[in-house]
Design a protein around this motif. Structure first.
Motif, PDB file in Angstrom:
ATOM      1  N   GLN A  15      29.101  56.415  48.508  1.00  0.00           N
ATOM      2  CA  GLN A  15      28.738  56.149  47.115  1.00  0.00           C
ATOM      3  C   GLN A  15      27.689  55.044  47.020  1.00  0.00           C
ATOM      4  OE1 GLN A  15      29.790  58.246  44.649  1.00  0.00           O
ATOM      5  NE2 GLN A  15      30.535  59.268  46.485  1.00  0.00           N
ATOM      6  N   CYS A  16      27.741  54.071  47.909  1.00  0.00           N
ATOM      7  CA  CYS A  16      26.742  53.005  47.914  1.00  0.00           C
ATOM      8  C   CYS A  16      25.360  53.557  48.267  1.00  0.00           C
ATOM      9  CB  CYS A  16      27.138  51.888  48.874  1.00  0.00           C
ATOM     10  SG  CYS A  16      27.388  52.422  50.586  1.00  0.00           S
ATOM     11  N   VAL A  17      25.323  54.543  49.149  1.00  0.00           N
ATOM     12  CA  VAL A  17      24.051  55.147  49.544  1.00  0.00           C
ATOM     13  C   VAL A  17      23.404  55.834  48.346  1.00  0.00           C
ATOM     14  CG1 VAL A  17      22.941  56.825  51.078  1.00  0.00           C
ATOM     15  CG2 VAL A  17      24.849  55.436  51.924  1.00  0.00           C
ATOM     16  N   PHE A  18      24.200  56.526  47.547  1.00  0.00           N
ATOM     17  CA  PHE A  18      23.673  57.183  46.349  1.00  0.00           C
ATOM     18  C   PHE A  18      23.201  56.164  45.316  1.00  0.00           C
ATOM     19  CE2 PHE A  18      26.708  60.515  47.834  1.00  0.00           C
ATOM     20  CZ  PHE A  18      25.759  61.460  48.169  1.00  0.00           C
ATOM     21  N   ALA A  22      17.846  52.249  49.003  1.00  0.00           N
ATOM     22  CA  ALA A  22      16.918  51.329  49.663  1.00  0.00           C
ATOM     23  C   ALA A  22      17.665  50.260  50.461  1.00  0.00           C
ATOM     24  CB  ALA A  22      16.014  50.667  48.626  1.00  0.00           C
ATOM     25  N   VAL A  23      18.957  50.103  50.207  1.00  0.00           N
ATOM     26  CA  VAL A  23      19.753  49.062  50.860  1.00  0.00           C
ATOM     27  C   VAL A  23      20.788  49.657  51.814  1.00  0.00           C
ATOM     28  CG1 VAL A  23      21.332  47.118  50.449  1.00  0.00           C
ATOM     29  CG2 VAL A  23      19.409  47.519  48.896  1.00  0.00           C
ATOM     30  N   PHE A  24      21.348  50.810  51.462  1.00  0.00           N
ATOM     31  CA  PHE A  24      22.407  51.441  52.242  1.00  0.00           C
ATOM     32  C   PHE A  24      21.943  52.803  52.751  1.00  0.00           C
ATOM     33  CE2 PHE A  24      24.297  48.863  48.902  1.00  0.00           C
ATOM     34  CZ  PHE A  24      25.188  48.065  49.607  1.00  0.00           C
ATOM     35  N   VAL A  46      22.509  47.302  43.665  1.00  0.00           N
ATOM     36  CA  VAL A  46      23.516  46.888  44.636  1.00  0.00           C
ATOM     37  C   VAL A  46      24.849  46.606  43.953  1.00  0.00           C
ATOM     38  CG1 VAL A  46      24.114  45.158  46.381  1.00  0.00           C
ATOM     39  CG2 VAL A  46      21.793  46.062  46.271  1.00  0.00           C
ATOM     40  N   VAL A  47      24.818  46.033  42.772  1.00  0.00           N
ATOM     41  CA  VAL A  47      26.058  45.810  42.010  1.00  0.00           C
ATOM     42  C   VAL A  47      26.686  47.155  41.645  1.00  0.00           C
ATOM     43  CG1 VAL A  47      26.962  44.941  39.809  1.00  0.00           C
ATOM     44  CG2 VAL A  47      25.453  43.510  41.189  1.00  0.00           C
ATOM     45  N   ARG A  48      25.850  48.130  41.271  1.00  0.00           N
ATOM     46  CA  ARG A  48      26.371  49.488  41.002  1.00  0.00           C
ATOM     47  C   ARG A  48      26.992  50.083  42.261  1.00  0.00           C
ATOM     48  NH1 ARG A  48      21.559  50.622  38.120  1.00  0.00           N
ATOM     49  NH2 ARG A  48      20.844  51.736  39.950  1.00  0.00           N
ATOM     50  N   ALA A  49      26.351  49.850  43.392  1.00  0.00           N
ATOM     51  CA  ALA A  49      26.880  50.351  44.667  1.00  0.00           C
ATOM     52  C   ALA A  49      28.241  49.735  44.970  1.00  0.00           C
ATOM     53  CB  ALA A  49      25.899  50.049  45.795  1.00  0.00           C
ATOM     54  N   HIS A  59      30.293  43.902  48.946  1.00  0.00           N
ATOM     55  CA  HIS A  59      30.316  42.630  48.215  1.00  0.00           C
ATOM     56  C   HIS A  59      28.895  42.098  48.093  1.00  0.00           C
ATOM     57  CE1 HIS A  59      34.660  42.603  48.667  1.00  0.00           C
ATOM     58  NE2 HIS A  59      34.426  43.037  49.901  1.00  0.00           N
ATOM     59  N   VAL A  60      28.587  41.527  46.935  1.00  0.00           N
ATOM     60  CA  VAL A  60      27.258  40.991  46.645  1.00  0.00           C
ATOM     61  C   VAL A  60      27.385  39.492  46.419  1.00  0.00           C
ATOM     62  CG1 VAL A  60      25.270  41.145  45.110  1.00  0.00           C
ATOM     63  CG2 VAL A  60      26.696  43.163  45.495  1.00  0.00           C
TER      64      VAL A  60
END
Length: 74
Positions: A15-18, A22-24, A46-49, A59-60
């Motif tokens: 889910q983080c990749v979706f 650009a980050v995952f 990133v917060v959405r991820a 964690h952010v």
């Protein structure tokens, strides 16, 4: 900003990749990989991820002191 994934919790749901591709991402063995730092301009994604992670492994945090990886980006 700092990005941390607890790999003990991560189950590679992706889910983080979706949410922030650009980050995952996944490597060739389908293991999650991520940037440890990301520009502030990526914070919303990133917060959405992190919120989308079903096991709360993402964690952010604030940038490290002296981090210039994009703190001025808007």
């Amino acid at each position: 900003m700092r990005v941390h994934v607890d790999m003990e919790l991560c189950q590679s749901h992706g889910q983080c990749v979706f949410a922030a591709p650009a980050v995952f991402s996944f490597d060739e063995d389908d293991n999650l990989v991520h940037q440890e730092t990301a520009a502030e301009s990526m914070r919303e994604a990133v917060v959405r991820a992190a919120a989308a992670c079903p096991v709360r492994a993402v964690h952010v945090g604030p940038p490290d002191e002296g981090d210039v990886s994009g703190g001025a980006a808007a």
